[in-house]
Design a protein around this motif. Structure first.
Motif, short mmCIF file in Angstrom:
data_model
loop_
_atom_site.label_atom_id
_atom_site.label_comp_id
_atom_site.label_asym_id
_atom_site.label_seq_id
_atom_site.Cartn_x
_atom_site.Cartn_y
_atom_site.Cartn_z
N THR A 236 2.18 -8.87 11.48
CA THR A 236 2.18 -7.68 10.62
C THR A 236 0.80 -7.02 10.59
O THR A 236 0.41 -6.46 9.58
CB THR A 236 2.61 -8.06 9.19
N LEU A 237 0.07 -7.12 11.70
CA LEU A 237 -1.24 -6.47 11.76
C LEU A 237 -1.11 -4.98 11.45
O LEU A 237 -0.19 -4.31 11.93
CB LEU A 237 -1.87 -6.65 13.13
N ILE A 238 -2.04 -4.47 10.67
CA ILE A 238 -2.07 -3.04 10.36
C ILE A 238 -2.90 -2.34 11.42
O ILE A 238 -4.08 -2.64 11.60
CB ILE A 238 -2.66 -2.80 8.96
N GLN A 239 -2.27 -1.45 12.13
CA GLN A 239 -2.95 -0.71 13.19
C GLN A 239 -3.61 0.53 12.61
O GLN A 239 -2.94 1.39 12.05
CB GLN A 239 -1.95 -0.33 14.29
N SER A 240 -4.92 0.62 12.75
CA SER A 240 -5.65 1.75 12.20
C SER A 240 -5.29 3.05 12.92
O SER A 240 -5.04 3.06 14.13
CB SER A 240 -7.15 1.52 12.32
N VAL A 262 1.40 2.61 1.25
CA VAL A 262 2.48 2.86 0.29
C VAL A 262 3.84 2.78 0.97
O VAL A 262 4.80 2.22 0.42
CB VAL A 262 2.28 4.23 -0.38
N VAL A 263 3.93 3.34 2.17
CA VAL A 263 5.18 3.31 2.94
C VAL A 263 4.86 2.65 4.28
O VAL A 263 4.49 3.32 5.24
CB VAL A 263 5.74 4.73 3.16
N PRO A 264 5.01 1.33 4.37
CA PRO A 264 4.64 0.60 5.59
C PRO A 264 5.69 0.77 6.68
O PRO A 264 6.57 -0.08 6.88
CB PRO A 264 4.55 -0.86 5.11
N VAL A 265 5.60 1.87 7.39
CA VAL A 265 6.59 2.22 8.41
C VAL A 265 6.76 1.09 9.41
O VAL A 265 7.88 0.78 9.85
CB VAL A 265 6.19 3.53 9.12
N GLN A 266 5.67 0.45 9.77
CA GLN A 266 5.73 -0.64 10.75
C GLN A 266 6.69 -1.74 10.32
O GLN A 266 7.45 -2.27 11.15
CB GLN A 266 4.32 -1.21 10.94
N LEU A 267 6.68 -2.09 9.05
CA LEU A 267 7.59 -3.13 8.55
C LEU A 267 9.02 -2.61 8.46
O LEU A 267 9.97 -3.33 8.77
CB LEU A 267 7.13 -3.62 7.18
N LEU A 268 9.16 -1.38 8.04
CA LEU A 268 10.49 -0.82 7.81
C LEU A 268 11.29 -0.64 9.09
O LEU A 268 12.52 -0.65 9.07
CB LEU A 268 10.37 0.52 7.07
N LEU A 276 11.42 -6.28 6.93
CA LEU A 276 12.08 -5.15 6.27
C LEU A 276 12.09 -5.36 4.76
O LEU A 276 11.77 -4.42 4.00
CB LEU A 276 13.51 -5.01 6.78
N ALA A 277 12.42 -6.57 4.30
CA ALA A 277 12.42 -6.85 2.87
C ALA A 277 11.03 -6.70 2.28
O ALA A 277 10.86 -6.16 1.18
CB ALA A 277 12.96 -8.27 2.62
N SER A 278 10.01 -7.15 3.02
CA SER A 278 8.64 -7.01 2.55
C SER A 278 8.24 -5.54 2.45
O SER A 278 7.58 -5.12 1.49
CB SER A 278 7.69 -7.75 3.49
N GLY A 279 8.64 -4.75 3.46
CA GLY A 279 8.33 -3.32 3.44
C GLY A 279 8.99 -2.62 2.27
O GLY A 279 8.36 -1.79 1.60
N ILE A 280 10.25 -2.96 2.01
CA ILE A 280 10.94 -2.36 0.86
C ILE A 280 10.26 -2.76 -0.44
O ILE A 280 10.10 -1.94 -1.35
CB ILE A 280 12.42 -2.78 0.87
#
Length: 351
Positions: A236-240, A262-268, A276-280
């Motif tokens: 789940t690395l956040i890509q800058s 706020v809206v982690p598109v990568q997870l969703l 997906l559950a974490s993103g929601i």
């Protein structure tokens, strides 16, 4: 039974049962947590038993020594119980006994669900226990009467954040300053452009400071952290966004990262059920904060406690967008602040 429901006692019983369940589960859940949930726990346990870490990990050594001084070095279950007990206390105090009886069904479900993350991130040796301590300052300091009482409350929160930043997590120094900005702004306006202008101005000021002091741009800390963990399996690395951007583009890139927190598109869109559950969950948590803020509930609000909670959460979010390396860490660092989310969500404005 109908009288009990009308009095809201069933709500109170359900919340108490959820808290009791979390407390009991905390004593035995640690062996069942995934390995990547226990990385910090392992480092802290190493320091508790006399091991040393690299210079960059001094914060682990300091927290480990606190656990040892508390006599919890040989008692992981009791350390877990302590973390979850403090968190449960924060939830119960943030909601309030009388208000619990009046919770709507959605708010009741959210309150009960908020006990779950503590089992993942606080039922172990954890630096988040210190973050929880700062959050508890907001929860327990009363609204007070008069300017002096209010000022003392503000100083306590700012002092707690500054102490945290000076001893364990330096980015909390920035959070302390951002807290002041939000604390001034929220009671005066809910205009979306002005609310966006504050983090934009903060990023514009921080950009040259980061370059001069740290030698990199606004997103350099995340890039460095992710480069250090290049050999680890982190899904789940956040890509800058445009990590090398400077000037106005650098500020816009940082604002884009703020939106992605706020809206982690990568997870969703990952296709993984857990992600997906974490993103929601992340979207829901920040919606519980941003909807009241954008709805103007804090404009002219008479409750300093709720406004402090909103200000600290927004300050945390603005800084989190610069430093957070992955969404797992984002959830972990957010968890001890969830009692404040409930305070914001349940705040009803001037009344």
């Amino acid at each position: 039974m109908r009288a009990i429901r009308e009095a809201g006692i069933d709500n109170q019983i359900l919340v108490l049962l959820a808290a009791a369940g979390a407390l009991m589960a905390s004593l035995g859940i640690r062996p069942y947590l995934p390995e990547h949930f226990l990385w910090d726990d392992g480092l802290l346990e190493l320091t508790i038993h006399g091991g040393s870490l690299v210079d960059e990990a001094e914060s682990f050594e300091r927290v480990g020594h606190l656990y040892a001084l508390a006599g919890l070095g040989e008692a992981p279950p009791l350390a877990a119980l302590l973390g979850v007990a403090l968190y449960c206390s924060g939830i119960l105090l943030a909601v309030g006994w009388e208000r619990t009886a009046r919770l709507s069904m959605p708010s009741l479900l959210v309150t009960m669900a908020f006990f779950v993350p503590a089992l993942a991130y606080l039922a172990q040796y954890s630096k988040e226990l210190v973050t929880l301590g700062v959050a508890m300052l907001v929860v327990v300091i009363p609204d007070g009467r008069g300017r002096l009482s209010t000022a003392m409350g503000e100083l306590a929160v700012i002092g707690g954040a500054l102490a945290y930043g000076a001893t364990l997590r330096p980015y909390w120094l920035i959070i302390a300053v951002m807290y002041i900005g939000w604390r001034i702004l929220l009671p005066r306006t809910a205009h979306p452009l002005l609310l966006v202008a504050l983090p934009a101005a903060a990023y514009a000021v921080l950009q040259p400071l980061f370059q001069a002091v740290l030698g990199h741009g606004l997103q350099g800390a995340r890039e460095w952290s992710n480069a250090e963990r290049a050999g680890e399996q982190v899904n789940t690395l956040i890509q800058s966004v445009a990590p090398d951007a400077r000037g106005a583009l650098g500020v816009l890139a940082a604002l884009a990262m703020l939106a992605l927190m706020v809206v982690p598109v990568q997870l969703l869109v990952s296709g993984d059920a857990f992600h997906l559950a974490s993103g929601i969950a992340i979207v829901v948590v920040w919606a519980l904060v941003l909807v009241p803020v954008l709805g103007g509930r804090f404009v002219g609000a008479r409750s300093p406690r709720a406004t402090r909670a909103a200000s600290l959460l927004l300050a945390f979010l603005v800084v989190q967008a610069l430093f957070e390396p992955d969404y797992g860490s984002a959830l972990k660092h957010l968890t001890p602040l969830l009692p404040l989310v409930l305070m914001v969500h349940l705040h009803r404005g001037r009344s």
